[in-house]
Design an enzyme around this catalytic site. Structure first.
Site, PDB file in Angstrom:
ATOM      1  N   SER A  43      57.746  49.689  37.279  1.00 40.79           N
ATOM      2  CA  SER A  43      58.970  49.229  38.381  1.00 40.79           C
ATOM      3  C   SER A  43      59.419  47.887  37.708  1.00 40.79           C
ATOM      4  CB  SER A  43      58.257  49.157  39.527  1.00 40.79           C
ATOM      5  OG  SER A  43      57.422  48.146  39.767  1.00 40.79           O
ATOM      6  N   GLU A 167      52.744  48.602  46.630  1.00 44.50           N
ATOM      7  CA  GLU A 167      51.510  48.026  46.631  1.00 44.50           C
ATOM      8  C   GLU A 167      50.470  47.659  47.874  1.00 44.50           C
ATOM      9  OE1 GLU A 167      51.196  45.078  43.245  1.00 44.50           O
ATOM     10  OE2 GLU A 167      52.400  46.491  42.049  1.00 44.50           O
ATOM     11  N   GLU A 208      47.594  52.069  39.323  1.00 45.28           N
ATOM     12  CA  GLU A 208      46.724  50.619  39.204  1.00 45.28           C
ATOM     13  C   GLU A 208      45.191  51.030  40.020  1.00 45.28           C
ATOM     14  OE1 GLU A 208      49.350  47.665  40.852  1.00 45.28           O
ATOM     15  OE2 GLU A 208      50.330  47.907  39.059  1.00 45.28           O
ATOM     16  N   ASP A 246      53.236  44.539  47.980  1.00 44.73           N
ATOM     17  CA  ASP A 246      54.405  44.395  47.261  1.00 44.73           C
ATOM     18  C   ASP A 246      55.317  45.664  47.312  1.00 44.73           C
ATOM     19  OD1 ASP A 246      56.170  44.317  45.161  1.00 44.73           O
ATOM     20  OD2 ASP A 246      55.063  44.592  43.535  1.00 44.73           O
ATOM     21  N   LYS A 339      54.427  37.097  34.805  1.00 42.44           N
ATOM     22  CA  LYS A 339      53.910  38.151  34.000  1.00 42.44           C
ATOM     23  C   LYS A 339      54.596  37.731  32.390  1.00 42.44           C
ATOM     24  CE  LYS A 339      54.513  41.979  37.161  1.00 42.44           C
ATOM     25  NZ  LYS A 339      55.585  43.071  37.813  1.00 42.44           N
ATOM     26  N   LYS A 390      46.817  39.216  40.351  1.00 47.30           N
ATOM     27  CA  LYS A 390      46.719  40.647  40.797  1.00 47.30           C
ATOM     28  C   LYS A 390      46.489  41.425  39.608  1.00 47.30           C
ATOM     29  CE  LYS A 390      51.521  42.214  41.379  1.00 47.30           C
ATOM     30  NZ  LYS A 390      52.332  42.841  41.958  1.00 47.30           N
TER      31      LYS A 390
HETATM   32  C1  2PG Z   1      54.640  45.091  40.061  1.00 56.15           C
HETATM   33  C2  2PG Z   1      54.064  45.478  38.837  1.00 56.15           C
HETATM   34  C3  2PG Z   1      52.537  45.348  38.538  1.00 56.15           C
HETATM   35  P1  2PG Z   1      54.932  47.242  37.330  1.00 56.15           P
HETATM   36  O1  2PG Z   1      55.658  45.376  40.492  1.00 56.15           O
HETATM   37  O2  2PG Z   1      54.306  43.838  40.604  1.00 56.15           O
HETATM   38  O3  2PG Z   1      51.771  45.632  39.680  1.00 56.15           O
HETATM   39  O4  2PG Z   1      54.386  46.703  38.650  1.00 56.15           O
HETATM   40  O5  2PG Z   1      54.000  46.672  36.214  1.00 56.15           O
HETATM   41  O6  2PG Z   1      55.260  48.805  37.139  1.00 56.15           O
HETATM   42  O7  2PG Z   1      56.288  46.506  37.162  1.00 56.15           O
HETATM   43 MG    MG Z   2      55.992  43.665  41.827  1.00 55.56          MG
END
Ligand code: 2PG
Ligand code: MG
Length: 424
Positions: A43, A167, A208, A246, A339, A390
Site C-alpha cells: 500500500s 492494521e 505482516e 493504520d 520509512k 512498527k
Molecule cells: C504501511 C506499510 C507497513 P506497506 O502502510 O504502513 O505496514 O504497508 O509496506 O504495504 O506500504
Molecule cells: Mg501505513
C-alpha cells in the site's frame, strides 16, 4: 575518517511475499564487510521514490529486479568502487546525483536504498560503533528504545479478508521495558489466536504476521483486541497495552468517498467514526486515517483527533522532507511514519526526521509489508530516539528479526537506554 569502497555487489533475493528484491554487499580495504536487504510496500503513497521492476511478464509476473541489480553491479559500482568518501552521507549524495531524477526512477529507489543502507552500516563498522550509536550521533539525538507496535490483525492490501482497515496494532505503552513489551505482545497474540479460533474464525496470517479473520467492521476487531488484552492479564489503555490503527485510507477511497464495511462515508463521516472509536476503545494513534489527496480532510482530522491521539501520516508524507515541511505549514498531522525506502537514502530519511523534530511532530520508524531478515530499522529507531517502531506481528521471522534485535540492544546496553515514546 574516510569510507573507501573496495567491493559492491547486488543479488536478486526474495522478500517475505515471494517477490524479488535486492541484497547488497559492500566491503572496504580495511576488512569491513556488510550486507543490506531492501524491503517493499504493497500500500504505497503515490509520491514515494520509485522502485525499479523489470516488467518482464514471463519472469516473476514482471516483478523481477534484475535491472536494479544490474544498476548496482554496473553503473553504481563503476562510480563508487575504488573511491574514498568522507562519509556515507557523501555516498548518498553521489547516488542522488548519479540517478539525476526527482524520484530515483532512473536507477531505481530499491537499488539506491540498498547501497545507502550498506554504506551507512559500513561507516558505523569502520568507526567501531554499533549502528544505532552511529545513527544517534548522526541525528544528534539521545538514543531510546522504541515502543514496538505489533500488528496483530491484518486487512486491506495485506490480507484477503473483507476488513477495510489495514492494521490493528498492540502498543504496550505502559510496559516497563522492551522485554516486557515483547512479552505482552506475545501473550496477547496467543490469547487473540485462541479467541478467534473459538469463535470459528480462521487463524491464517496476513502479510505482516497478524491474523486475517473474516470480520468486516473495525469495531468488531477492536472488541476482540480489548478482550484478548484482558484475557492475557493486561490493562487496555495507555497505562498498559494500547491500540494503534493504520486504516491506510488511500486503499478504500473511491470517487471522493471512503468505503468502510459496505458504507460510503465522506471525510467528515469517517472522522466521526474515528472519534466514536477513540471514545469506545483505547486507540492512541491513527495512521493514514484519510487518503493522501484529501488535505482538506486531513486538516479537520488533525484538529478533531489531534488533542486526543497521534495523527500519523504515512502515504501522505512518504518520509519526504519537502512534503513534510508543507504539511507542517498547513497543520496536517502531528506525527510521521519513517520509512527509508520511501525516500530512498538514509541521509534524506534523517533530514525528514529533523523536519519532524523541529516541528514537534513525533516519529515512528516502520518496516514494509514485504520484508527480509534485515534489521536496519531497529537500529534506526533506537538511534533517532523517537520511541516508536512498527514491524508487524510478534510472529514470522522477518518481523521478529527487528524485535529480537531490539531485545539484544537492550541487553547489550544493560538496560541503560530509556524505553518509551519520546516526549516531543
Ligand atoms: C504501511 C506499510 C507497513 P506497506 O502502510 O504502513 O505496514 O504497508 O509496506 O504495504 O506500504
Ligand atoms: Mg501505513
Amino acid at each position: 575518517m574516510t569510507l573507501r569502497i573496495s567491493h559492491l555487489h547486488a543479488v536478486e533475493i526474495l522478500d517475505s511475499r515471494a517477490r524479488p528484491t535486492l541484497a547488497v554487499t559492500l566491503a572496504t580495504p580495511e576488512g569491513v564487510q556488510v550486507r543490506a536487504a531492501v524491503p517493499a510496500g504493497a500500500s504505497t503513497g503515490s509520491r514515494e521514490a520509485v522502485e525499479s521492476r523489470d516488467r518482464e511478464r514471463d519472469r516473476y509476473q514482471g516483478q523481477g529486479v534484475l535491472r536494479a541489480v544490474g544498476h548496482v553491479n554496473g553503473e553504481i559500482a563503476r562510480e563508487l568502487v575504488g573511491r574514498s568518501f568522507p562519509t556515507a552521507a557523501a555516498v548518498d549524495a553521489e547516488l542522488i546525483a548519479l540517478d539525476g531524477t526527482e524520484n530515483k526512477t532512473r536507477l531505481g529507489a530499491n537499488a539506491i536504498v540498498g547501497v545507502s543502507l550498506a554504506a551507512t552500516r559500513a561507516e558505523a563498522a569502520q568507526r567501531g560503533q554499533q549502528l544505532w550509536q552511529f545513527l544517534a550521533e548522526l541525528s544528534g539525538t539521545a538514543p531510546r528504545l522504541p515502543v514496538p507496535h505489533f500488528n496483530v490483525v491484518n486487512g486491506g492490501a495485506h490480507a484477503a479478508n473483507a476488513l477495510d482497515f489495514q492494521e490493528f496494532m498492540l502498543a504496550p505503552l505502559g510496559a516497563p521495558s522492551m522485554a516486557e513489551a515483547v512479552r505482552a505482545a506475545s501473550e496477547v497474540y496467543t490469547r487473540l489466536k485462541a479467541r478467534l479460533a473459538a469463535a470459528g474464525h480462521t487463524v491464517s496470517l496476513g502479510d505482516e504476521g497478524g491474523f486475517a479473520p473474516a470480520l468486516e467492521r473495525p469495531e468488531e476487531v477492536l472488541g476482540e483486541l480489548v478482550a484478548a488484552i484482558e484475557d492475557a492479564g493486561y490493562t487496555p489503555g495507555r497505562d498498559g497495552v494500547a491500540i494503534a490503527l493504520d486504516p491506510a485510507a488511500n486503499e478504500f477511497r473511491a470517487d471522493g468517498h471512503y468505503r468502510v464495511a459496505g458504507a460510503e462515508l465522506s471525510s467528515d463521516q469517517l472522522i466521526d467514526r474515528y472519534e466514536e472509536i477513540i471514545d469506545r476503545f483505547p486507540v492512541w494513534s491513527v495512521e493514514d486515517g484519510l487518503a493522501e489527496d484529501d488535505w482538506e480532510g486531513w486538516s479537520r482530522l488533525t484538529a478533531r483527533l489531534g488533542p486526543r491521539a497521534q495523527v500519523m501520516g504515512d502515504d501522505i508524507f512518504v518520509t519526504n522532507p519537502a512534503i513534510l515541511r508543507r504539511a507542517v505549514e498547513s497543520g496536517i498531522g502531528n506525527a510521521a511514519l519513517i520509512k527509508v525506502n520511501q525516500i530512498g537514502t538514509v541521509s534524506q530519511t534523517l533530514e525528514a526526521v529533523r523536519v519532524c523534530r523541529e516541528a514537534g511532530y513525533r516519529q515512528m520508524v516502520s518496516h514494509r509489508s514485504g520484508e527480509t531478515d534485515d534489521t536496519f530499522i531497529a537500529d534506526l529507531a533506537v538511534g533517532i530516539g523517537c520511541g516508536q517502531i512498527k514491524s508487524g506481528a510478534p510472529a514470522r521471522g522477518e518481523r521478529v528479526a527487528k524485535y529480537n534485535r531490539l531485545l539484544e540492544i537492550d541487553d547489550a546496553t544493560a538496560d541503560s537506554l530509556p524505553y518509551g515514546v519520546a516526549v516531543r
